[in-house]
Design an enzyme around this catalytic site. Structure first.
Site, PDB file in Angstrom:
ATOM      1  N   LYS A  61      -3.331  -3.656  -6.315  1.00 28.85           N
ATOM      2  CA  LYS A  61      -4.221  -4.128  -7.378  1.00 28.85           C
ATOM      3  C   LYS A  61      -3.421  -4.469  -8.626  1.00 28.85           C
ATOM      4  O   LYS A  61      -2.344  -3.908  -8.846  1.00 28.85           O
ATOM      5  CB  LYS A  61      -5.231  -3.016  -7.741  1.00 28.85           C
ATOM      6  CG  LYS A  61      -6.316  -2.765  -6.716  1.00 28.85           C
ATOM      7  CD  LYS A  61      -7.228  -1.636  -7.170  1.00 28.85           C
ATOM      8  CE  LYS A  61      -8.309  -1.335  -6.150  1.00 28.85           C
ATOM      9  NZ  LYS A  61      -9.262  -2.431  -5.929  1.00 28.85           N
ATOM     10  N   ASP A  98     -12.691   6.345  -6.931  1.00 33.66           N
ATOM     11  CA  ASP A  98     -13.088   5.628  -5.713  1.00 33.66           C
ATOM     12  C   ASP A  98     -13.603   6.569  -4.618  1.00 33.66           C
ATOM     13  O   ASP A  98     -13.758   6.181  -3.467  1.00 33.66           O
ATOM     14  CB  ASP A  98     -11.907   4.780  -5.210  1.00 33.66           C
ATOM     15  CG  ASP A  98     -12.348   3.569  -4.399  1.00 33.66           C
ATOM     16  OD1 ASP A  98     -13.523   3.159  -4.541  1.00 33.66           O
ATOM     17  OD2 ASP A  98     -11.523   3.037  -3.630  1.00 33.66           O
ATOM     18  N   GLU A 127     -10.204  -1.138   1.893  1.00 40.44           N
ATOM     19  CA  GLU A 127      -9.932   0.072   2.669  1.00 40.44           C
ATOM     20  C   GLU A 127     -11.163   0.945   2.864  1.00 40.44           C
ATOM     21  O   GLU A 127     -11.233   1.716   3.813  1.00 40.44           O
ATOM     22  CB  GLU A 127      -8.807   0.876   2.003  1.00 40.44           C
ATOM     23  CG  GLU A 127      -9.250   1.826   0.885  1.00 40.44           C
ATOM     24  CD  GLU A 127      -9.877   1.143  -0.318  1.00 40.44           C
ATOM     25  OE1 GLU A 127      -9.674  -0.083  -0.491  1.00 40.44           O
ATOM     26  OE2 GLU A 127     -10.594   1.811  -1.090  1.00 40.44           O
ATOM     27  N   ARG A 143     -14.224   0.329   3.754  1.00 37.24           N
ATOM     28  CA  ARG A 143     -14.955   0.062   4.999  1.00 37.24           C
ATOM     29  C   ARG A 143     -14.200   0.614   6.203  1.00 37.24           C
ATOM     30  O   ARG A 143     -14.804   0.972   7.212  1.00 37.24           O
ATOM     31  CB  ARG A 143     -15.225  -1.449   5.123  1.00 37.24           C
ATOM     32  CG  ARG A 143     -13.994  -2.299   5.233  1.00 37.24           C
ATOM     33  CD  ARG A 143     -14.229  -3.772   4.858  1.00 37.24           C
ATOM     34  NE  ARG A 143     -14.348  -3.960   3.418  1.00 37.24           N
ATOM     35  CZ  ARG A 143     -14.607  -5.114   2.828  1.00 37.24           C
ATOM     36  NH1 ARG A 143     -14.804  -6.212   3.564  1.00 37.24           N
ATOM     37  NH2 ARG A 143     -14.678  -5.208   1.520  1.00 37.24           N
TER      38      ARG A 143
END
Ligand code: BES
Ligand code: MN
Ligand code: ZN
Length: 498
Positions: free
Chosen positions: A276, A287, A348, A350
């Site tokens: 990122k 997250d 990531e 999913r």
């Protein structure tokens, strides 16, 4: 330390000093309890001068005159009292808590003439106070004695005065459980990733055993044996090993199939090799907001001894770039046997969820399965911070979640699924790829998950915009909101109990 309250309910209060909080609706002349604290009709005069009418959440702050049994009087507007919802009571409590400042003891007079205060309303008011008071300041070492917004060392004694005190006490066993669960979820999200890795998070889940939750923690080896190649592919770039926590609350009839909650628990999402940009990357410590909500609601359900069978499963990993990290182009095999081409290592969540969902469905055959995840930036573009994205293969389930969202004001908004979107994740080399391109990013993520739930009624809540960084309000002053805890608790209460 954040302000702590010790809240009790009583039909009357003996007043000597401290703060009296009174409520006023727009159409009543006098505030609740005015006669008890205001021998000289000072409130009426102050209201006139300040043009205070009792509009919703407006306040009038008065130093009490000589002869008053209290030191300070705060009048809080309720607007139209006749339409008070559960959420209005939460906000009123939160707005009151925000104004308490240095007071050491507080009496709140709830019974406004013409307003029917239920025990539940009073308990919700108390819940709002506690939700407002939460701040995350574990790592602030300079003390805030000079900051009058901050807490005194001792908890503030609050007496909520209402005719409904007896029912309020009973109702507050439930709302106290909710307060704890919301605060637990917020703290998990606020904690930095160096402190809260997958192993540490799993240990927090394990602590729910004290409440009667059965908790199993799967290690990397066990997940390897199960064939969770998608989840493990994400984890392999981190020096910290992954965990899968399985929490079971068996409060219902033994023969009732459970409802299951599945959470994304990426303790830090750097993006991996598809790294990122630097700006804002620190937010990716949050997250794991889905996993935090699932853990928080399990805490609530066990504490209030919910009469339902509920499974909570959280996939805990860290997504890091490394010599051993997975690459774009890699193909992994999920527990389902389906193969996945990794296009972007930053998609990531999913990959973690697909193995957790498959495992959950396979082992527990739940009546319904709901996953929560800070899954896509795209959902923030679509819905901002005020609705979570809802995707579902089942209209009834979507309806139940929408209703629970309206009741709690943890709102959800349904977005579509469809075969055209599903096609967008077909891969040249494997059964599917883990991204579908720039368009409809939240939907293609949901389509991906849908490939792992068979025909089980399932819903996916994309909480990237609601779990953290939302604007603060009456009931949340912290970066992390705890979104999903109240929603799921209400969902269970309304659809799975008795
Ligand atoms: N964790 C992020 C999504 C996110 C973004 C959550 C901002 C909270 C705030 C997720 O893992 C992610 O990186 N998603 C990518 C998907 C893309 C690579 C297909 C995204 O949204 O950009
Ligand atoms: Mn990512
Ligand atoms: Zn992520």
């Amino acid at each position: 330390m954040s302000m702590k309250f010790e809240i009790g309910f009583s039909k009357s209060a003996r007043l000597s000093g401290g703060l009296a909080i009174l409520l006023k609706t727009v159409d009543e002349k006098e505030a609740a309890g005015a006669a008890e604290v205001d021998p000289d009709a000072v409130i009426a005069k102050a209201a006139r001068i300040a043009k205070f009418k009792g509009k919703s959440l407006a306040t009038l702050d008065i130093i009490a005159p000589q002869g008053s049994p209290v030191d300070r009087i705060l009048v809080l507007g309720l607007g139209d009292g006749a339409t008070m919802t559960a959420y209005d009571w939460l906000k009123a409590g939160g707005a009151a808590a925000a104004k308490i400042r240095g007071a050491e003891k507080v009496a709140v007079f709830l019974d406004v003439p013409g307003l029917d205060v239920s025990g539940k309303g009073a308990a919700d008011f108390a819940l709002g106070m506690e939700m407002n008071a939460y701040t995350f300041d574990t790592y602030k070492t300079t003390k805030k004695d000079d900051d009058d917004q901050k807490a005194p060392a001792r908890p503030v004694k609050v007496t909520i005065v209402t005719e409904a005190a007896t029912e309020a006490k009973r109702a507050s066993a439930n709302t106290q459980a909710v307060a704890e669960g919301v605060i637990m979820a917020r703290t998990l999200v606020n904690e930095p990733a160096n402190v809260l890795g997958p192993v540490e998070f799993a240990a927090k889940a394990k602590e729910l055993e004290k409440l009667g939750v059965e908790v199993e923690i799967l290690t990397e080896r066990e997940m390897k044996k199960l064939g969770m190649g998608a989840l493990l592919g994400v984890a392999q770039g981190s020096v910290r090993p992954p965990r899968l926590a399985i929490m079971q609350w068996k409060g219902g009839k033994p023969k009732d199939r459970p409802v299951a909650f599945v959470g994304k628990g990426v303790v830090f999402d750097s993006g991996g090799i598809s790294i990122k940009p630097g700006a804002g990357m620190e937010d990716m410590k949050g997250d794991m907001g889905g996993a935090a909500a699932v853990t928080g609601v399990m805490h609530v359900l066990a504490t209030r001894k919910a009469k339902a069978n509920v499974i909570g499963i959280i996939g805990l990993v860290e997504n890091m770039p490394d010599g051993n990290a997975q690459r774009p182009g890699d193909i992994v095999t999920s527990m389902s046997g389906q193969t996945i081409e990794i296009i972007n290592t930053d998609a990531e969540g999913r990959l973690v969820l697909c193995d957790a969902l498959w495992y959950c469905n396979d082992r527990f055959k739940p009546q319904a399965m709901i996953n929560l995840a800070t899954l896509t930036g795209a959902v923030m573009v679509a819905l901002g911070s005020h609705h979570a994205g809802l995707f579902s293969n089942d209209d009834a389930l979507a309806g139940q979640l929408t209703v629970a969202g309206a009741v709690t004001q943890e709102r959800v908004w349904r977005l579509p699924l469809g075969k055209e979107y599903d096609k967008m994740i077909d891969s040249k080399f494997a059964d599917m790829k883990n991204t579908g391109g720039r368009y409809a990013g939240s939907i293609t993520a949901a389509q991906f998950l849908k490939r792992f739930v068979k025909d089980t009624p399932w819903a996916h809540l994309d909480i990237a915009g609601t779990a953290m960084g939302s604007p603060t309000d009456e009931i949340n002053q912290s970066w992390a909101s705890g979104f999903g805890v109240r929603l799921l608790d209400e969902f269970v209460r309304a659809n799975y109990e008795n």
